[in-house]
Design a protein around this motif. Sequence first.
Motif, PDB file in Angstrom:
ATOM      1  N   VAL A   1     -37.708-126.369 -61.946  1.00  0.00           N
ATOM      2  CA  VAL A   1     -37.288-126.170 -60.548  1.00  0.00           C
ATOM      3  C   VAL A   1     -36.255-127.439 -59.996  1.00  0.00           C
ATOM      4  O   VAL A   1     -36.372-128.380 -60.120  1.00  0.00           O
ATOM      5  N   GLY A   2     -35.313-126.634 -59.738  1.00  0.00           N
ATOM      6  CA  GLY A   2     -34.161-127.620 -59.161  1.00  0.00           C
ATOM      7  C   GLY A   2     -34.383-127.763 -57.427  1.00  0.00           C
ATOM      8  O   GLY A   2     -34.942-126.847 -56.826  1.00  0.00           O
ATOM      9  N   LEU A   3     -33.904-128.984 -57.114  1.00  0.00           N
ATOM     10  CA  LEU A   3     -34.038-129.134 -55.836  1.00  0.00           C
ATOM     11  C   LEU A   3     -35.187-128.930 -54.957  1.00  0.00           C
ATOM     12  O   LEU A   3     -35.250-128.214 -53.863  1.00  0.00           O
ATOM     13  N   ASN A   4     -36.392-129.420 -55.569  1.00  0.00           N
ATOM     14  CA  ASN A   4     -37.471-129.204 -54.677  1.00  0.00           C
ATOM     15  C   ASN A   4     -37.932-130.517 -53.825  1.00  0.00           C
ATOM     16  O   ASN A   4     -39.226-130.571 -53.667  1.00  0.00           O
ATOM     17  N   TYR A   5     -37.023-131.450 -53.766  1.00  0.00           N
ATOM     18  CA  TYR A   5     -37.260-132.582 -52.745  1.00  0.00           C
ATOM     19  C   TYR A   5     -36.160-132.502 -51.832  1.00  0.00           C
ATOM     20  O   TYR A   5     -34.883-132.563 -52.395  1.00  0.00           O
ATOM     21  N   ARG A   6     -36.389-132.566 -50.548  1.00  0.00           N
ATOM     22  CA  ARG A   6     -35.365-132.762 -49.609  1.00  0.00           C
ATOM     23  C   ARG A   6     -34.134-134.036 -49.772  1.00  0.00           C
ATOM     24  O   ARG A   6     -33.044-133.883 -49.911  1.00  0.00           O
ATOM     25  N   GLY A   7     -34.944-135.105 -50.478  1.00  0.00           N
ATOM     26  CA  GLY A   7     -34.176-136.119 -50.482  1.00  0.00           C
ATOM     27  C   GLY A   7     -33.010-136.036 -51.624  1.00  0.00           C
ATOM     28  O   GLY A   7     -31.878-136.447 -51.628  1.00  0.00           O
ATOM     29  N   HIS A   8     -33.728-135.279 -52.798  1.00  0.00           N
ATOM     30  CA  HIS A   8     -32.687-135.037 -53.989  1.00  0.00           C
ATOM     31  C   HIS A   8     -31.852-133.978 -53.497  1.00  0.00           C
ATOM     32  O   HIS A   8     -30.508-134.190 -53.831  1.00  0.00           O
ATOM     33  N   ALA A   9     -32.096-133.056 -52.862  1.00  0.00           N
ATOM     34  CA  ALA A   9     -31.021-131.944 -52.277  1.00  0.00           C
ATOM     35  C   ALA A   9     -29.760-132.855 -51.563  1.00  0.00           C
ATOM     36  O   ALA A   9     -28.510-132.524 -51.699  1.00  0.00           O
ATOM     37  N   GLU A  10     -30.443-133.760 -50.701  1.00  0.00           N
ATOM     38  CA  GLU A  10     -29.397-134.703 -50.005  1.00  0.00           C
ATOM     39  C   GLU A  10     -28.530-135.371 -50.734  1.00  0.00           C
ATOM     40  O   GLU A  10     -27.147-135.418 -50.467  1.00  0.00           O
ATOM     41  N   GLU A  11     -29.015-136.219 -51.782  1.00  0.00           N
ATOM     42  CA  GLU A  11     -28.232-136.998 -52.577  1.00  0.00           C
ATOM     43  C   GLU A  11     -27.221-136.000 -53.362  1.00  0.00           C
ATOM     44  O   GLU A  11     -26.190-136.567 -54.001  1.00  0.00           O
ATOM     45  N   GLN A  12     -27.582-134.897 -53.624  1.00  0.00           N
ATOM     46  CA  GLN A  12     -26.737-133.802 -54.739  1.00  0.00           C
ATOM     47  C   GLN A  12     -25.597-133.109 -53.430  1.00  0.00           C
ATOM     48  O   GLN A  12     -24.914-132.492 -53.995  1.00  0.00           O
ATOM     49  N   ASP A  13     -25.881-133.396 -52.223  1.00  0.00           N
ATOM     50  CA  ASP A  13     -25.042-132.711 -51.217  1.00  0.00           C
ATOM     51  C   ASP A  13     -25.160-131.249 -51.257  1.00  0.00           C
ATOM     52  O   ASP A  13     -24.381-130.371 -51.299  1.00  0.00           O
ATOM     53  N   LYS A  14     -26.442-130.648 -51.602  1.00  0.00           N
ATOM     54  CA  LYS A  14     -26.711-129.247 -51.557  1.00  0.00           C
ATOM     55  C   LYS A  14     -27.546-129.024 -50.400  1.00  0.00           C
ATOM     56  O   LYS A  14     -28.249-129.719 -49.717  1.00  0.00           O
ATOM     57  N   GLU A  15     -27.760-127.719 -50.003  1.00  0.00           N
ATOM     58  CA  GLU A  15     -28.382-127.096 -48.943  1.00  0.00           C
ATOM     59  C   GLU A  15     -29.835-126.964 -49.316  1.00  0.00           C
ATOM     60  O   GLU A  15     -30.032-126.852 -50.560  1.00  0.00           O
ATOM     61  N   ILE A  16     -30.770-126.908 -48.498  1.00  0.00           N
ATOM     62  CA  ILE A  16     -32.287-126.840 -48.965  1.00  0.00           C
ATOM     63  C   ILE A  16     -32.392-125.243 -49.348  1.00  0.00           C
ATOM     64  O   ILE A  16     -31.839-124.385 -48.609  1.00  0.00           O
ATOM     65  N   PRO A  17     -32.797-125.017 -50.685  1.00  0.00           N
ATOM     66  CA  PRO A  17     -32.917-123.489 -50.918  1.00  0.00           C
ATOM     67  C   PRO A  17     -34.063-122.829 -50.121  1.00  0.00           C
ATOM     68  O   PRO A  17     -34.992-123.417 -49.696  1.00  0.00           O
ATOM     69  N   ASP A  18     -33.577-121.707 -50.164  1.00  0.00           N
ATOM     70  CA  ASP A  18     -34.782-120.585 -49.436  1.00  0.00           C
ATOM     71  C   ASP A  18     -35.915-120.147 -50.176  1.00  0.00           C
ATOM     72  O   ASP A  18     -36.713-119.336 -49.950  1.00  0.00           O
ATOM     73  N   ARG A  19     -35.497-120.283 -51.578  1.00  0.00           N
ATOM     74  CA  ARG A  19     -36.575-119.756 -52.792  1.00  0.00           C
ATOM     75  C   ARG A  19     -36.201-120.829 -53.840  1.00  0.00           C
ATOM     76  O   ARG A  19     -35.300-121.430 -53.914  1.00  0.00           O
ATOM     77  N   PRO A  20     -37.274-121.205 -54.583  1.00  0.00           N
ATOM     78  CA  PRO A  20     -37.265-122.036 -55.694  1.00  0.00           C
ATOM     79  C   PRO A  20     -35.840-121.847 -56.528  1.00  0.00           C
ATOM     80  O   PRO A  20     -35.742-120.463 -56.939  1.00  0.00           O
ATOM     81  N   LEU A  21     -35.122-122.779 -56.899  1.00  0.00           N
ATOM     82  CA  LEU A  21     -34.039-122.685 -57.919  1.00  0.00           C
ATOM     83  C   LEU A  21     -34.650-122.975 -59.309  1.00  0.00           C
ATOM     84  O   LEU A  21     -35.261-123.911 -59.790  1.00  0.00           O
ATOM     85  N   LEU A  22     -34.451-121.929 -60.280  1.00  0.00           N
ATOM     86  CA  LEU A  22     -35.249-121.988 -61.508  1.00  0.00           C
ATOM     87  C   LEU A  22     -34.315-121.949 -62.612  1.00  0.00           C
ATOM     88  O   LEU A  22     -33.277-121.371 -62.558  1.00  0.00           O
ATOM     89  N   PHE A  23     -34.615-122.736 -63.678  1.00  0.00           N
ATOM     90  CA  PHE A  23     -33.988-122.939 -64.929  1.00  0.00           C
ATOM     91  C   PHE A  23     -34.741-123.182 -66.099  1.00  0.00           C
ATOM     92  O   PHE A  23     -36.090-123.457 -65.696  1.00  0.00           O
TER      93      PHE A  23
END
Length: 255
Positions: A61-83
């Motif tokens: 799961v990508g970007l499942n913590y707000r802090g990590h999304a912020e440090e990656q300069d990404k928007e908070i996802p509206d559904r889980p990002l999966l790989f």
Amino acid sequence: MHRVRFRDPNGDVRTGSWDAAENRITASAGPGGRLSVSDDSYTPAEVDVLAPTDPSKIVCVGLNYRGHAEEQDKEIPDRPLLFLKGPNTVASHNQTVELLPGKERIDYEAELGVVIDTQCRNIAEADAMDVVRGFTCVDDISNRDDQRAEQNWVRGKAFDNAAPMGPLLASPDEVPDDATIELRVNGERRQHSSREEFIFSIPELVAEITTYMTLEPGDVISTGTPAGVGPLTDGDQVAIEIEGIGTLSHSVTIP
């Protein structure tokens, strides 16, 4: 109960329980399923501790913590990002992980791993914990050079030994809802958070993933990493500690 997979001094792969207070591993069965005997007990140093599961796949799961999304300069996802990571990525406690040579940046990512207990598909959130065997520690090692240059992240995330996990499997009741997650490199704390900071809970993740694919017994959901990710260098010693589970340790080398 803390469960563990290990290779005993005779080279047999066994399962058993790990008593941290006594620093003892006790086998639950002998080779071929024979009953254990009284001397089927070892210190962790006497055996090779293996990854607690042998998954057919790891769903990350990508970007499942707000802090990590912020440090990656990404928007908070509206559904889980999966790989996905394949079984080739699994590495074990105390293993030395050989990283890819010639890369500018390969990062550590401390994560809580969810191990699936039974084949499942289309699981409702309310029933999600019924298909969970337990929790473990995972390091989602990430090759940023190639991850940033491709859309499917195969080179960035799915190279050999890119998912150290372990050292054991804790039952869900042993891991608090606010369990702390910490990563240290060479003894220095680099990541520190709590599973309370998840954007998507474990039941939400199980429900979403099983809408699209069947999960098999032993498969792993790696639930995302908190803020503080950073690069690994040759010889680094990594420790990931999750409250209620224990500490996954591994080192890295760059050829």
